[in-house]
Design a protein around this motif. Structure first.
Motif, PDB file in Angstrom:
ATOM      1  N   ALA A 187     -46.463 -35.193  -3.356  1.00 35.85           N
ATOM      2  CA  ALA A 187     -46.687 -33.735  -3.590  1.00 35.85           C
ATOM      3  C   ALA A 187     -45.805 -33.008  -4.286  1.00 35.85           C
ATOM      4  O   ALA A 187     -45.977 -31.957  -4.678  1.00 35.85           O
ATOM      5  N   ALA A 188     -44.471 -33.627  -4.546  1.00 37.14           N
ATOM      6  CA  ALA A 188     -43.386 -32.934  -5.606  1.00 37.14           C
ATOM      7  C   ALA A 188     -44.040 -33.221  -6.919  1.00 37.14           C
ATOM      8  O   ALA A 188     -43.180 -34.208  -7.636  1.00 37.14           O
ATOM      9  N   GLY A 189     -44.972 -32.827  -7.702  1.00 33.82           N
ATOM     10  CA  GLY A 189     -45.463 -33.395  -8.913  1.00 33.82           C
ATOM     11  C   GLY A 189     -44.972 -32.365 -10.027  1.00 33.82           C
ATOM     12  O   GLY A 189     -45.241 -32.480 -11.364  1.00 33.82           O
ATOM     13  N   MET A 190     -44.341 -31.033  -9.739  1.00 34.36           N
ATOM     14  CA  MET A 190     -43.959 -30.086 -10.775  1.00 34.36           C
ATOM     15  C   MET A 190     -42.679 -30.676 -11.580  1.00 34.36           C
ATOM     16  O   MET A 190     -41.777 -31.353 -10.957  1.00 34.36           O
ATOM     17  N   ALA A 191     -42.795 -30.418 -13.005  1.00 34.95           N
ATOM     18  CA  ALA A 191     -41.701 -30.472 -13.813  1.00 34.95           C
ATOM     19  C   ALA A 191     -40.917 -29.283 -14.473  1.00 34.95           C
ATOM     20  O   ALA A 191     -41.950 -28.691 -14.939  1.00 34.95           O
ATOM     21  N   ARG A 192     -39.864 -28.861 -14.245  1.00 31.26           N
ATOM     22  CA  ARG A 192     -39.313 -27.949 -14.935  1.00 31.26           C
ATOM     23  C   ARG A 192     -37.815 -27.748 -14.796  1.00 31.26           C
ATOM     24  O   ARG A 192     -37.294 -28.531 -14.078  1.00 31.26           O
ATOM     25  N   GLY A 193     -37.298 -26.993 -15.745  1.00 29.86           N
ATOM     26  CA  GLY A 193     -36.053 -26.776 -15.634  1.00 29.86           C
ATOM     27  C   GLY A 193     -35.585 -26.214 -14.363  1.00 29.86           C
ATOM     28  O   GLY A 193     -35.908 -25.248 -13.734  1.00 29.86           O
ATOM     29  N   LEU A 194     -34.358 -26.578 -13.960  1.00 25.58           N
ATOM     30  CA  LEU A 194     -33.795 -26.123 -12.246  1.00 25.58           C
ATOM     31  C   LEU A 194     -32.506 -25.547 -12.516  1.00 25.58           C
ATOM     32  O   LEU A 194     -31.593 -25.579 -13.617  1.00 25.58           O
ATOM     33  N   PHE A 195     -32.382 -24.443 -11.611  1.00 27.30           N
ATOM     34  CA  PHE A 195     -31.023 -23.657 -11.568  1.00 27.30           C
ATOM     35  C   PHE A 195     -30.187 -24.319 -10.403  1.00 27.30           C
ATOM     36  O   PHE A 195     -30.879 -24.035  -9.168  1.00 27.30           O
ATOM     37  N   LEU A 196     -29.274 -24.717 -10.507  1.00 28.13           N
ATOM     38  CA  LEU A 196     -28.435 -25.231  -9.393  1.00 28.13           C
ATOM     39  C   LEU A 196     -27.314 -24.231  -9.256  1.00 28.13           C
ATOM     40  O   LEU A 196     -26.493 -23.923 -10.189  1.00 28.13           O
ATOM     41  N   ILE A 197     -26.536 -24.056  -8.008  1.00 24.67           N
ATOM     42  CA  ILE A 197     -25.300 -23.586  -7.760  1.00 24.67           C
ATOM     43  C   ILE A 197     -24.553 -24.497  -6.896  1.00 24.67           C
ATOM     44  O   ILE A 197     -24.941 -25.083  -5.723  1.00 24.67           O
TER      45      ILE A 197
END
Ligand code: ATP
Ligand code: MG
Length: 199
Positions: free
Chosen positions: A25-35
């Protein structure tokens, strides 16, 4: 196979189905913002761990250190030697050392200019804004402007922000937020900051 082993096998089989379904279900690919926030140790060092991981994939990174003004850290010595890393130490020092809010704010503004350029550069795969939360906490930077630059960054660019007390608006904008919990720290027992562990 014993009955116990068989029960384990069935449990693991069910678990695998659930895990596979979630992974599928987790098929999305994009830049992530982590804190990385919280009072426990590990915020900056975890960010530098991710930096090592990204470099292993051939990614290019920009690190901007807010507040901090020391350039003798192990991480800087190590990562500066990497051609795909740009390392900027841009703080004026701890607030209780400078005791000068105007100077701290000016340093944060200058650092933000470098950060903003990195956040607008599609050649940069990973941006690390170390100790950035303080720039927002002390209102050295404008929250609306910061959120806009983060939202407008290149689609595949990753961003990691570290620092205690991450403001709620920043947390709301992030994808992955980790709160480091202080269980105990050697400093409380009187041990000085040890090279290789603390810096
Ligand atoms: P690190 O860089 O080790 O990952 P950090 O980024 O989580 O730590 P900071 O708040 O940036 O923590 O503090 C930087 C320095 O203070 C580091 O030397 C760190 O080991 C130390 N430190 C972190 N948390 C504590 C604490 N709760 N008590 C005392 N010293 C701490
Ligand atoms: Mg830190």
């Amino acid at each position: 196979m014993t009955e116990k082993d068989e029960r384990h096998r069935i449990r693991m089989q069910r678990k695998k189905e659930v895990v596979d379904q979630k992974v599928g279900a987790a098929g999305m690919a994009r830049g992530l913002f982590l804190i990385h926030t919280g009072n426990g140790k590990g915020k900056s060092s975890a960010a530098f761990g991710v930096l090592a991981r990204a470099l292993g994939h051939g990614q290019r990174a920009v690190v901007v250190q807010f507040v901090k003004n020391r350039s003798d850290t192990g991480e800087e010595a190590f990562f500066r030697a990497q051609p795909s890393v740009q390392w900027h130490v841009m703080g004026a020092g701890f607030t209780w050392e400078t005791q000068d809010d105007g100077k701290d704010a000016a340093a944060a503004q200058t650092a933000w200019e470098v950060a903003r350029q990195a956040l607008a550069n599609p050649e940069v795969d990973l941006v690390i804004l170390d100790e950035f939360t303080y720039a927002l906490k002390y209102r050295w930077l404008d929250m609306t402007e910061v959120l806009a630059a983060i939202a407008a960054r290149p689609t595949m660019q990753h961003l990691i922000v570290t620092g205690r007390a991450a403001p709620q608006e920043l947390v709301d904008a992030a994808d992955t937020v980790t709160d480091m919990t202080l269980v105990k720290h050697a400093f409380q027992a009187g041990v000085q900051a040890m090279p290789g562990i603390e810096w």
